[in-house]
Motif scaffolding. Structure first.
Motif, PDB file in Angstrom:
ATOM      1  N   VAL A   1       0.851  -1.195   0.000  1.00 30.14           N
ATOM      2  CA  VAL A   1       0.000   0.000   0.000  1.00 30.14           C
ATOM      3  C   VAL A   1       0.883   1.240   0.000  1.00 30.14           C
ATOM      4  CG1 VAL A   1      -1.704   1.343   1.286  1.00 30.14           C
ATOM      5  CG2 VAL A   1      -1.891  -1.155   1.199  1.00 30.14           C
ATOM      6  N   ASN A   2       0.720   2.064  -1.019  1.00 33.49           N
ATOM      7  CA  ASN A   2       1.476   3.312  -1.111  1.00 33.49           C
ATOM      8  C   ASN A   2       0.518   4.485  -0.955  1.00 33.49           C
ATOM      9  OD1 ASN A   2       2.519   5.609  -3.305  1.00 33.49           O
ATOM     10  ND2 ASN A   2       4.135   4.786  -2.010  1.00 33.49           N
ATOM     11  N   LEU A   3       0.733   5.290   0.078  1.00 33.96           N
ATOM     12  CA  LEU A   3      -0.069   6.486   0.313  1.00 33.96           C
ATOM     13  C   LEU A   3       0.674   7.669  -0.286  1.00 33.96           C
ATOM     14  CD1 LEU A   3      -1.027   5.764   4.035  1.00 33.96           C
ATOM     15  CD2 LEU A   3      -2.393   5.304   1.990  1.00 33.96           C
ATOM     16  N   TRP A   4       0.023   8.374  -1.202  1.00 33.57           N
ATOM     17  CA  TRP A   4       0.712   9.408  -1.958  1.00 33.57           C
ATOM     18  C   TRP A   4      -0.237  10.557  -2.287  1.00 33.57           C
ATOM     19  CZ3 TRP A   4      -0.235  10.975  -7.118  1.00 33.57           C
ATOM     20  CH2 TRP A   4      -1.296  10.297  -7.742  1.00 33.57           C
ATOM     21  N   ALA A   5       0.322  11.627  -2.851  1.00 32.61           N
ATOM     22  CA  ALA A   5      -0.478  12.768  -3.305  1.00 32.61           C
ATOM     23  C   ALA A   5       0.269  13.480  -4.426  1.00 32.61           C
ATOM     24  CB  ALA A   5      -0.736  13.739  -2.154  1.00 32.61           C
ATOM     25  N   THR A   6      -0.465  14.142  -5.289  1.00 32.16           N
ATOM     26  CA  THR A   6       0.162  14.835  -6.417  1.00 32.16           C
ATOM     27  C   THR A   6       1.008  16.016  -5.968  1.00 32.16           C
ATOM     28  OG1 THR A   6      -1.851  16.162  -6.723  1.00 32.16           O
ATOM     29  CG2 THR A   6      -1.639  14.168  -8.057  1.00 32.16           C
ATOM     30  N   TRP A   7       0.702  16.584  -4.793  1.00 23.15           N
ATOM     31  CA  TRP A   7       1.470  17.726  -4.295  1.00 23.15           C
ATOM     32  C   TRP A   7       2.770  17.301  -3.621  1.00 23.15           C
ATOM     33  CZ3 TRP A   7       1.888  16.549   0.722  1.00 23.15           C
ATOM     34  CH2 TRP A   7       0.822  15.912   1.369  1.00 23.15           C
ATOM     35  N   CYS A   8       2.978  16.000  -3.486  1.00 23.93           N
ATOM     36  CA  CYS A   8       4.165  15.462  -2.812  1.00 23.93           C
ATOM     37  C   CYS A   8       5.209  15.079  -3.854  1.00 23.93           C
ATOM     38  CB  CYS A   8       3.753  14.252  -1.970  1.00 23.93           C
ATOM     39  SG  CYS A   8       5.119  13.225  -1.399  1.00 23.93           S
ATOM     40  N   ALA A   9       6.269  15.884  -3.966  1.00 24.87           N
ATOM     41  CA  ALA A   9       7.301  15.649  -4.984  1.00 24.87           C
ATOM     42  C   ALA A   9       7.958  14.271  -4.861  1.00 24.87           C
ATOM     43  CB  ALA A   9       8.348  16.760  -4.929  1.00 24.87           C
ATOM     44  N   PRO A  10       8.342  13.815  -3.657  1.00 30.58           N
ATOM     45  CA  PRO A  10       8.931  12.474  -3.549  1.00 30.58           C
ATOM     46  C   PRO A  10       7.965  11.367  -3.972  1.00 30.58           C
ATOM     47  CG  PRO A  10       9.431  13.776  -1.597  1.00 30.58           C
ATOM     48  CD  PRO A  10       8.403  14.537  -2.368  1.00 30.58           C
ATOM     49  N   CYS A  11       6.665  11.578  -3.719  1.00 27.95           N
ATOM     50  CA  CYS A  11       5.661  10.587  -4.128  1.00 27.95           C
ATOM     51  C   CYS A  11       5.654  10.428  -5.643  1.00 27.95           C
ATOM     52  CB  CYS A  11       4.263  11.021  -3.684  1.00 27.95           C
ATOM     53  SG  CYS A  11       4.044  11.255  -1.915  1.00 27.95           S
ATOM     54  N   VAL A  12       5.641  11.559  -6.319  1.00 22.09           N
ATOM     55  CA  VAL A  12       5.611  11.561  -7.784  1.00 22.09           C
ATOM     56  C   VAL A  12       6.880  10.923  -8.339  1.00 22.09           C
ATOM     57  CG1 VAL A  12       5.617  13.064  -9.813  1.00 22.09           C
ATOM     58  CG2 VAL A  12       4.081  13.559  -7.898  1.00 22.09           C
ATOM     59  N   LEU A  13       8.000  11.197  -7.694  1.00 15.59           N
ATOM     60  CA  LEU A  13       9.284  10.684  -8.163  1.00 15.59           C
ATOM     61  C   LEU A  13       9.371   9.165  -8.048  1.00 15.59           C
ATOM     62  CD1 LEU A  13      12.042  11.605  -9.257  1.00 15.59           C
ATOM     63  CD2 LEU A  13      12.853  11.692  -6.892  1.00 15.59           C
ATOM     64  N   GLU A  14       8.836   8.594  -6.969  1.00 14.96           N
ATOM     65  CA  GLU A  14       8.974   7.153  -6.765  1.00 14.96           C
ATOM     66  C   GLU A  14       7.898   6.322  -7.467  1.00 14.96           C
ATOM     67  OE1 GLU A  14       8.645   5.493  -2.836  1.00 14.96           O
ATOM     68  OE2 GLU A  14       6.598   6.198  -2.558  1.00 14.96           O
ATOM     69  N   MET A  15       6.805   6.955  -7.918  1.00 16.70           N
ATOM     70  CA  MET A  15       5.685   6.195  -8.468  1.00 16.70           C
ATOM     71  C   MET A  15       6.064   5.274  -9.628  1.00 16.70           C
ATOM     72  SD  MET A  15       2.588   5.530  -7.729  1.00 16.70           S
ATOM     73  CE  MET A  15       2.127   6.912  -6.665  1.00 16.70           C
ATOM     74  N   PRO A  16       6.918   5.712 -10.574  1.00 14.14           N
ATOM     75  CA  PRO A  16       7.292   4.796 -11.659  1.00 14.14           C
ATOM     76  C   PRO A  16       7.947   3.507 -11.159  1.00 14.14           C
ATOM     77  CG  PRO A  16       7.849   7.040 -12.255  1.00 14.14           C
ATOM     78  CD  PRO A  16       7.461   7.070 -10.806  1.00 14.14           C
ATOM     79  N   THR A  17       8.638   3.569 -10.024  1.00 18.46           N
ATOM     80  CA  THR A  17       9.257   2.347  -9.497  1.00 18.46           C
ATOM     81  C   THR A  17       8.195   1.405  -8.938  1.00 18.46           C
ATOM     82  OG1 THR A  17       9.674   3.064  -7.186  1.00 18.46           O
ATOM     83  CG2 THR A  17      11.264   3.754  -8.871  1.00 18.46           C
ATOM     84  N   LEU A  18       7.122   1.958  -8.402  1.00 15.40           N
ATOM     85  CA  LEU A  18       6.010   1.123  -7.937  1.00 15.40           C
ATOM     86  C   LEU A  18       5.287   0.491  -9.121  1.00 15.40           C
ATOM     87  CD1 LEU A  18       4.785   3.501  -5.143  1.00 15.40           C
ATOM     88  CD2 LEU A  18       5.359   1.100  -4.765  1.00 15.40           C
ATOM     89  N   ALA A  19       5.198   1.236 -10.222  1.00 17.89           N
ATOM     90  CA  ALA A  19       4.582   0.685 -11.433  1.00 17.89           C
ATOM     91  C   ALA A  19       5.403  -0.490 -11.959  1.00 17.89           C
ATOM     92  CB  ALA A  19       4.459   1.772 -12.496  1.00 17.89           C
TER      93      ALA A  19
END
Length: 206
Positions: A92-110
């Motif tokens: 489970v990954n909790l994230w938001a579009t306003w969170c720069a680190p969240c956006v950066l790591e998302m491709p690795t979760l994909a």
């Protein structure tokens, strides 16, 4: 002079957001450790030797905590719970579009989700963006297939965890039994061999 200020302001905005996220991660980490003393029963072991490399900051709970019963929404707006995936290893990954680190790591979760296809592993990227930003979050996830869009517009899930989290991103790993086995506060590379080793260990547990 005014043009220089205007040109620099977006960078300052991104920097402030990144620093704010980093501060939240630090505070949340301290609170997580303190809160562990109040959770029972004792959690399973078995992952200590895998907290290395990209997973070196992985937090292994001293006490077992079942997945919260709080619901969130799937892409069609239907309520879903982490417990609905019991029997599988759930990331489970909790994230938001306003969170720069969240956006950066998302491709690795994909890439993690792609690599785990056909196995008893589910990757849930749950946006805590407000309702007005749901379309933006949905569009971003659409660029990170095979991840599906999940949404918690009231940000209820982070505060339903034991202990709760305010860090973004926060990634939790639940075993087949629905119990939290590990937690990562902050950005990580989920596409590498270190993360795969953790999931392999949990998938092999019966």
């Amino acid at each position: 002079m005014s043009q220089e200020k205007e040109a620099g302001s977006p960078r300052l905005g991104v920097l402030r957001i990144a620093l704010w996220c980093a501060a939240l991660v630090g505070v949340a980490g301290v609170l997580y450790i303190i809160a562990q003393a109040s959770i029972t029963p004792r959690a399973k072991g078995g992952l200590t030797d895998l907290t290395r490399g990209e997973m070196s900051r992985l937090i292994l709970p001293a006490e077992a905590a079942p997945a919260p019963v709080t619901s969130f929404l799937d892409a069609e707006g239907k309520p879903v719970r982490i417990g609905d995936f019991r029997g599988k290893v759930v990331v489970v990954n909790l994230w938001a579009t306003w969170c720069a680190p969240c956006v950066l790591e998302m491709p690795t979760l994909a890439r993690l989700a792609e690599a785990q296809k056909g196995r008893d592993v589910v990757v849930l990227a749950i946006s805590i963006d407000r309702e007005k930003d749901a379309d933006k979050a949905r569009a971003f996830i659409g660029k990170n297939a095979p991840l599906a869009f999940y949404h918690d517009p009231k940000s209820s899930l982070p505060f339903s965890l034991k202990p709760p989290t305010a860090a973004m991103p926060t990634t939790l790993i639940f075993g087949r039994d629905g119990v939290e086995r590990a937690r990562m506060l902050g950005e990580a590379d989920w596409a590498g061999k270190d993360a795969a080793a953790v999931l392999d260990r949990l998938v092999d547990e019966k």
